[in-house]
Scaffold this motif. Structure first.
Motif, PDB file in Angstrom:
ATOM      1  N   ASP A  34      14.066   9.389 -12.538  1.00 37.22           N
ATOM      2  CA  ASP A  34      15.208   8.740 -11.592  1.00 37.22           C
ATOM      3  C   ASP A  34      14.740   8.734 -10.060  1.00 37.22           C
ATOM      4  O   ASP A  34      14.802   7.937  -9.306  1.00 37.22           O
ATOM      5  CB  ASP A  34      16.392   9.546 -11.731  1.00 37.22           C
ATOM      6  CG  ASP A  34      16.982   9.499 -13.121  1.00 37.22           C
ATOM      7  OD1 ASP A  34      16.564   8.193 -13.792  1.00 37.22           O
ATOM      8  OD2 ASP A  34      17.994   9.987 -13.457  1.00 37.22           O
ATOM      9  N   THR A  35      13.840   9.878  -9.781  1.00 36.57           N
ATOM     10  CA  THR A  35      13.504  10.165  -8.494  1.00 36.57           C
ATOM     11  C   THR A  35      12.221   8.952  -8.092  1.00 36.57           C
ATOM     12  O   THR A  35      12.273   8.499  -6.773  1.00 36.57           O
ATOM     13  CB  THR A  35      12.960  11.470  -8.176  1.00 36.57           C
ATOM     14  OG1 THR A  35      14.140  12.460  -8.549  1.00 36.57           O
ATOM     15  CG2 THR A  35      12.442  11.713  -6.873  1.00 36.57           C
ATOM     16  N   GLU A  77       2.439  14.381  -9.015  1.00 37.84           N
ATOM     17  CA  GLU A  77       3.236  15.584  -8.982  1.00 37.84           C
ATOM     18  C   GLU A  77       4.081  15.401  -9.909  1.00 37.84           C
ATOM     19  O   GLU A  77       5.195  16.426 -10.114  1.00 37.84           O
ATOM     20  CB  GLU A  77       4.001  15.459  -7.514  1.00 37.84           C
ATOM     21  CG  GLU A  77       3.443  15.476  -6.149  1.00 37.84           C
ATOM     22  CD  GLU A  77       2.885  16.843  -6.211  1.00 37.84           C
ATOM     23  OE1 GLU A  77       3.312  17.858  -6.249  1.00 37.84           O
ATOM     24  OE2 GLU A  77       1.394  16.842  -5.575  1.00 37.84           O
ATOM     25  N   ASN A  78       4.333  14.705 -10.919  1.00 38.41           N
ATOM     26  CA  ASN A  78       5.080  14.672 -12.186  1.00 38.41           C
ATOM     27  C   ASN A  78       6.689  14.429 -11.915  1.00 38.41           C
ATOM     28  O   ASN A  78       7.506  15.293 -12.374  1.00 38.41           O
ATOM     29  CB  ASN A  78       4.953  16.050 -12.998  1.00 38.41           C
ATOM     30  CG  ASN A  78       3.570  16.012 -13.804  1.00 38.41           C
ATOM     31  OD1 ASN A  78       3.145  14.806 -14.197  1.00 38.41           O
ATOM     32  ND2 ASN A  78       2.877  17.082 -13.511  1.00 38.41           N
ATOM     33  N   LYS A  95       0.794  -1.201  -0.065  1.00 45.38           N
ATOM     34  CA  LYS A  95      -0.045   0.157   0.054  1.00 45.38           C
ATOM     35  C   LYS A  95       0.964   1.273  -0.050  1.00 45.38           C
ATOM     36  O   LYS A  95       0.489   2.132  -0.791  1.00 45.38           O
ATOM     37  CB  LYS A  95      -0.904  -0.030   1.402  1.00 45.38           C
ATOM     38  CG  LYS A  95      -2.089  -1.111   1.031  1.00 45.38           C
ATOM     39  CD  LYS A  95      -3.044  -1.136   1.989  1.00 45.38           C
ATOM     40  CE  LYS A  95      -2.643  -1.611   3.439  1.00 45.38           C
ATOM     41  NZ  LYS A  95      -3.543  -1.758   4.485  1.00 45.38           N
ATOM     42  N   VAL A  96       1.915   1.391   0.659  1.00 45.77           N
ATOM     43  CA  VAL A  96       2.750   2.578   0.778  1.00 45.77           C
ATOM     44  C   VAL A  96       3.395   2.616  -0.586  1.00 45.77           C
ATOM     45  O   VAL A  96       3.377   3.787  -1.103  1.00 45.77           O
ATOM     46  CB  VAL A  96       3.979   2.316   2.000  1.00 45.77           C
ATOM     47  CG1 VAL A  96       4.893   3.471   1.697  1.00 45.77           C
ATOM     48  CG2 VAL A  96       3.268   2.294   3.288  1.00 45.77           C
ATOM     49  N   HIS A  97       3.676   1.633  -1.205  1.00 46.91           N
ATOM     50  CA  HIS A  97       4.497   1.636  -2.494  1.00 46.91           C
ATOM     51  C   HIS A  97       3.280   2.204  -3.558  1.00 46.91           C
ATOM     52  O   HIS A  97       3.540   3.107  -4.512  1.00 46.91           O
ATOM     53  CB  HIS A  97       4.826   0.281  -3.012  1.00 46.91           C
ATOM     54  CG  HIS A  97       5.333   0.090  -4.574  1.00 46.91           C
ATOM     55  ND1 HIS A  97       4.191  -0.278  -5.545  1.00 46.91           N
ATOM     56  CD2 HIS A  97       6.351   0.844  -5.119  1.00 46.91           C
ATOM     57  CE1 HIS A  97       5.102   0.018  -6.516  1.00 46.91           C
ATOM     58  NE2 HIS A  97       6.199   0.409  -6.382  1.00 46.91           N
ATOM     59  N   SER A  98       1.938   1.662  -3.495  1.00 43.75           N
ATOM     60  CA  SER A  98       0.986   2.117  -4.276  1.00 43.75           C
ATOM     61  C   SER A  98       0.870   3.607  -4.097  1.00 43.75           C
ATOM     62  O   SER A  98       0.688   4.444  -5.227  1.00 43.75           O
ATOM     63  CB  SER A  98      -0.289   1.257  -4.168  1.00 43.75           C
ATOM     64  OG  SER A  98      -1.342   1.822  -5.046  1.00 43.75           O
ATOM     65  N   TYR A  99       0.533   4.237  -2.884  1.00 44.41           N
ATOM     66  CA  TYR A  99       0.347   5.768  -2.606  1.00 44.41           C
ATOM     67  C   TYR A  99       1.519   6.360  -2.999  1.00 44.41           C
ATOM     68  O   TYR A  99       1.324   7.361  -3.706  1.00 44.41           O
ATOM     69  CB  TYR A  99       0.151   5.981  -1.263  1.00 44.41           C
ATOM     70  CG  TYR A  99      -1.330   5.373  -0.734  1.00 44.41           C
ATOM     71  CD1 TYR A  99      -2.531   6.034  -1.620  1.00 44.41           C
ATOM     72  CD2 TYR A  99      -1.596   4.750   0.227  1.00 44.41           C
ATOM     73  CE1 TYR A  99      -3.913   5.374  -1.353  1.00 44.41           C
ATOM     74  CE2 TYR A  99      -3.135   4.377   0.666  1.00 44.41           C
ATOM     75  CZ  TYR A  99      -3.927   4.797  -0.288  1.00 44.41           C
ATOM     76  OH  TYR A  99      -5.382   4.556   0.194  1.00 44.41           O
ATOM     77  N   ALA A 100       2.713   6.019  -2.828  1.00 42.44           N
ATOM     78  CA  ALA A 100       3.875   6.757  -3.161  1.00 42.44           C
ATOM     79  C   ALA A 100       3.980   6.646  -4.652  1.00 42.44           C
ATOM     80  O   ALA A 100       4.356   7.874  -5.051  1.00 42.44           O
ATOM     81  CB  ALA A 100       5.187   6.088  -2.666  1.00 42.44           C
ATOM     82  N   LYS A 101       3.674   5.642  -5.446  1.00 43.52           N
ATOM     83  CA  LYS A 101       4.016   5.903  -6.909  1.00 43.52           C
ATOM     84  C   LYS A 101       2.799   6.913  -7.418  1.00 43.52           C
ATOM     85  O   LYS A 101       3.056   7.506  -8.256  1.00 43.52           O
ATOM     86  CB  LYS A 101       3.643   4.606  -7.420  1.00 43.52           C
ATOM     87  CG  LYS A 101       3.875   4.412  -8.936  1.00 43.52           C
ATOM     88  CD  LYS A 101       3.761   3.044  -9.232  1.00 43.52           C
ATOM     89  CE  LYS A 101       4.316   2.707 -10.706  1.00 43.52           C
ATOM     90  NZ  LYS A 101       3.566   3.557 -11.912  1.00 43.52           N
ATOM     91  N   LEU A 102       1.672   6.826  -6.591  1.00 44.21           N
ATOM     92  CA  LEU A 102       0.534   7.507  -7.263  1.00 44.21           C
ATOM     93  C   LEU A 102       0.655   8.953  -6.817  1.00 44.21           C
ATOM     94  O   LEU A 102       0.504   9.729  -7.850  1.00 44.21           O
ATOM     95  CB  LEU A 102      -0.807   7.126  -6.564  1.00 44.21           C
ATOM     96  CG  LEU A 102      -2.207   7.862  -6.856  1.00 44.21           C
ATOM     97  CD1 LEU A 102      -2.273   7.996  -8.043  1.00 44.21           C
ATOM     98  CD2 LEU A 102      -3.227   7.533  -5.970  1.00 44.21           C
ATOM     99  N   ILE A 103       1.169   9.325  -5.771  1.00 43.76           N
ATOM    100  CA  ILE A 103       1.701  10.664  -5.363  1.00 43.76           C
ATOM    101  C   ILE A 103       2.554  11.433  -6.257  1.00 43.76           C
ATOM    102  O   ILE A 103       2.588  12.243  -6.918  1.00 43.76           O
ATOM    103  CB  ILE A 103       2.008  11.014  -4.065  1.00 43.76           C
ATOM    104  CG1 ILE A 103       0.696  10.535  -3.066  1.00 43.76           C
ATOM    105  CG2 ILE A 103       2.492  12.342  -3.653  1.00 43.76           C
ATOM    106  CD1 ILE A 103       0.958  10.454  -1.648  1.00 43.76           C
ATOM    107  N   ALA A 104       3.609  10.335  -6.573  1.00 43.82           N
ATOM    108  CA  ALA A 104       4.853  11.022  -7.482  1.00 43.82           C
ATOM    109  C   ALA A 104       4.350  11.342  -8.721  1.00 43.82           C
ATOM    110  O   ALA A 104       4.854  12.083  -9.270  1.00 43.82           O
ATOM    111  CB  ALA A 104       5.830   9.813  -7.414  1.00 43.82           C
TER     112      ALA A 104
END
Length: 164
Positions: A42-43, A37-38, A25-34
């Motif tokens: 690399d980041t 946010e465009n 879940k943390v991975h999914s939200y992190a990817k979504l937010i990133a």
């Protein structure tokens, strides 16, 4: 490489369904937010790697200390991640930043990058629910922790907050 890491983390946590669900879940939200946010590729790669491994020291801490509090995870997790990422042939500079993020993901002052900020926000989105935090405490966390427009938007929608 991310999918290979994802599978290796599931293997590492084999049988610990709660913790596997957590980092997924943390991975999914992190990817979504990133992506909202465009964030550059690399980041994003570093962030996804850190999101999958952010609690990698949890089992070791439970065995060594009888506790898995955040500060112990920050202390023990980076070395474990370093070994796993080396085994999977991640570049050294990626591994170093991921180790740094693991070593600080429960430290909320002096956040020094979008990868760090988004990791903290994603972890909070999951923990606020998993820990059964009250609406008042969620609102407090929203005001104190969330900085990205996308993280704020997600927090408001997920927890039905009328803020901003």
């Amino acid at each position: 490489m991310i999918n290979k890491l994802h599978f290796e983390m599931i293997r590492l946590y084999s049988g610990d369904v709660k913790r596997i669900q957590h980092f997924c879940k943390v991975h999914s939200y992190a990817k979504l937010i990133a992506e909202m946010e465009n964030i550059d590729a690399d980041t994003l790669f570093i962030l996804e790697t850190a999101a999958l491994t952010h609690d990698i020291g949890i089992h070791y801490c439970e065995e060594k200390y009888g506790s898995c509090n955040g500060k112990l995870q920050e202390k023990e997790g980076p070395e474990i991640a370093k070994r796993l990422l080396a085994d999977l042939h991640f570049e050294e500079q990626v591994s170093e930043r991921v180790q740094y993020l693991i070593a600080h993901h429960h430290t909320y002052d002096n956040i020094d990058g979008m990868d760090y900020q988004i990791l903290v926000e994603a972890d909070f989105l999951v923990n606020l629910y998993e820990d059964g935090i009250s609406k008042q405490e969620i609102e407090r966390a929203y005001k104190k922790i969330f900085r990205t427009d996308s993280g704020k938007k997600l927090c408001r929608e997920i927890f039905h907050l009328n803020l901003d």
